[in-house]
Design a protein around this motif. Structure first.
Motif, PDB file in Angstrom:
ATOM      1  N   ARG A 158     -27.146  43.029 -32.244  1.00 52.16           N
ATOM      2  CA  ARG A 158     -27.428  43.400 -30.859  1.00 52.16           C
ATOM      3  C   ARG A 158     -26.153  43.359 -30.010  1.00 52.16           C
ATOM      4  O   ARG A 158     -25.929  44.227 -29.162  1.00 52.16           O
ATOM      5  N   GLU A 159     -25.333  42.348 -30.236  1.00 51.09           N
ATOM      6  CA  GLU A 159     -24.084  42.223 -29.478  1.00 51.09           C
ATOM      7  C   GLU A 159     -23.133  43.374 -29.796  1.00 51.09           C
ATOM      8  O   GLU A 159     -22.504  43.936 -28.897  1.00 51.09           O
ATOM      9  N   ILE A 160     -23.038  43.761 -31.059  1.00 47.88           N
ATOM     10  CA  ILE A 160     -22.179  44.880 -31.444  1.00 47.88           C
ATOM     11  C   ILE A 160     -22.683  46.178 -30.827  1.00 47.88           C
ATOM     12  O   ILE A 160     -21.907  46.991 -30.328  1.00 47.88           O
ATOM     13  N   ARG A 161     -23.992  46.379 -30.851  1.00 52.01           N
ATOM     14  CA  ARG A 161     -24.553  47.583 -30.228  1.00 52.01           C
ATOM     15  C   ARG A 161     -24.294  47.610 -28.725  1.00 52.01           C
ATOM     16  O   ARG A 161     -23.970  48.656 -28.156  1.00 52.01           O
ATOM     17  N   ARG A 162     -24.425  46.466 -28.081  1.00 53.96           N
ATOM     18  CA  ARG A 162     -24.181  46.398 -26.640  1.00 53.96           C
ATOM     19  C   ARG A 162     -22.725  46.731 -26.332  1.00 53.96           C
ATOM     20  O   ARG A 162     -22.431  47.524 -25.425  1.00 53.96           O
ATOM     21  N   LEU A 163     -21.807  46.163 -27.095  1.00 50.65           N
ATOM     22  CA  LEU A 163     -20.392  46.434 -26.863  1.00 50.65           C
ATOM     23  C   LEU A 163     -20.036  47.887 -27.169  1.00 50.65           C
ATOM     24  O   LEU A 163     -19.249  48.508 -26.451  1.00 50.65           O
ATOM     25  N   SER A 164     -20.623  48.442 -28.219  1.00 55.05           N
ATOM     26  CA  SER A 164     -20.374  49.851 -28.556  1.00 55.05           C
ATOM     27  C   SER A 164     -20.874  50.768 -27.444  1.00 55.05           C
ATOM     28  O   SER A 164     -20.191  51.728 -27.060  1.00 55.05           O
ATOM     29  N   THR A 165     -22.048  50.483 -26.925  1.00 53.92           N
ATOM     30  CA  THR A 165     -22.592  51.277 -25.827  1.00 53.92           C
ATOM     31  C   THR A 165     -21.708  51.165 -24.593  1.00 53.92           C
ATOM     32  O   THR A 165     -21.457  52.160 -23.904  1.00 53.92           O
ATOM     33  N   ASN A 166     -21.214  49.977 -24.338  1.00 51.76           N
ATOM     34  CA  ASN A 166     -20.319  49.753 -23.205  1.00 51.76           C
ATOM     35  C   ASN A 166     -19.030  50.568 -23.366  1.00 51.76           C
ATOM     36  O   ASN A 166     -18.554  51.193 -22.406  1.00 51.76           O
ATOM     37  N   ILE A 167     -18.468  50.601 -24.555  1.00 58.32           N
ATOM     38  CA  ILE A 167     -17.251  51.375 -24.820  1.00 58.32           C
ATOM     39  C   ILE A 167     -17.515  52.861 -24.619  1.00 58.32           C
ATOM     40  O   ILE A 167     -16.720  53.573 -23.989  1.00 58.32           O
ATOM     41  N   ILE A 168     -18.643  53.345 -25.137  1.00 58.72           N
ATOM     42  CA  ILE A 168     -18.994  54.764 -24.990  1.00 58.72           C
ATOM     43  C   ILE A 168     -19.167  55.124 -23.514  1.00 58.72           C
ATOM     44  O   ILE A 168     -18.682  56.173 -23.061  1.00 58.72           O
ATOM     45  N   ASN A 169     -19.828  54.269 -22.751  1.00 54.72           N
ATOM     46  CA  ASN A 169     -20.008  54.521 -21.316  1.00 54.72           C
ATOM     47  C   ASN A 169     -18.670  54.584 -20.586  1.00 54.72           C
ATOM     48  O   ASN A 169     -18.462  55.440 -19.722  1.00 54.72           O
ATOM     49  N   HIS A 170     -17.757  53.683 -20.922  1.00 56.21           N
ATOM     50  CA  HIS A 170     -16.445  53.689 -20.278  1.00 56.21           C
ATOM     51  C   HIS A 170     -15.652  54.939 -20.651  1.00 56.21           C
ATOM     52  O   HIS A 170     -14.952  55.506 -19.811  1.00 56.21           O
ATOM     53  N   GLN A 171     -15.764  55.364 -21.905  1.00 54.32           N
ATOM     54  CA  GLN A 171     -15.088  56.599 -22.314  1.00 54.32           C
ATOM     55  C   GLN A 171     -15.661  57.801 -21.557  1.00 54.32           C
ATOM     56  O   GLN A 171     -14.918  58.695 -21.141  1.00 54.32           O
TER      57      GLN A 171
END
Length: 111
Positions: A81-94
């Protein structure tokens, strides 16, 4: 002991602690049942160095392994869940970065 050493090196310290705690509880309960069956009243009559049978160790390790497996699964789920949250955060920032870049190009193109 080899299994305990393997588990301690392969899993996190909290999982190994859960395994050990559950196994010790199981062994303690087995010892209390065994001593109550013999009606031992004097603690000096007990042998402290009684060897544990293979069957008793296997029976005692089952709940410990179950607890370790459950804790490992919970930790793995949390990490996923933490990895998915961080990945989503990175995608949103990009995505925001690209929108800002496109807006800047549009503004410069209109000047």
């Amino acid at each position: 002991m080899a299994l305990v050493a393997f588990l301690a090196s392969a899993v996190g310290p909290r999982v190994a602690a859960a395994y050990t705690h559950t196994t010790l509880i199981e062994l303690t309960l087995d010892d209390q049942v065994a001593t109550s069956d013999y009606n031992i009243t004097d603690s000096s009559q007990q042998e402290d160095s009684t060897p544990l049978s293979d069957a008793k160790l296997r029976a005692a390790s089952k709940p410990g392994l179950s607890a370790a497996a459950t804790k490992s699964k919970l930790f793995a789920d949390h990490e996923e869940r933490e990895i998915r949250r961080l990945s989503t955060n990175i995608i949103n920032h990009q995505e925001i970065k690209h929108k800002i870049s496109l807006d800047a190009e549009y503004i410069v193109g209109e000047l």
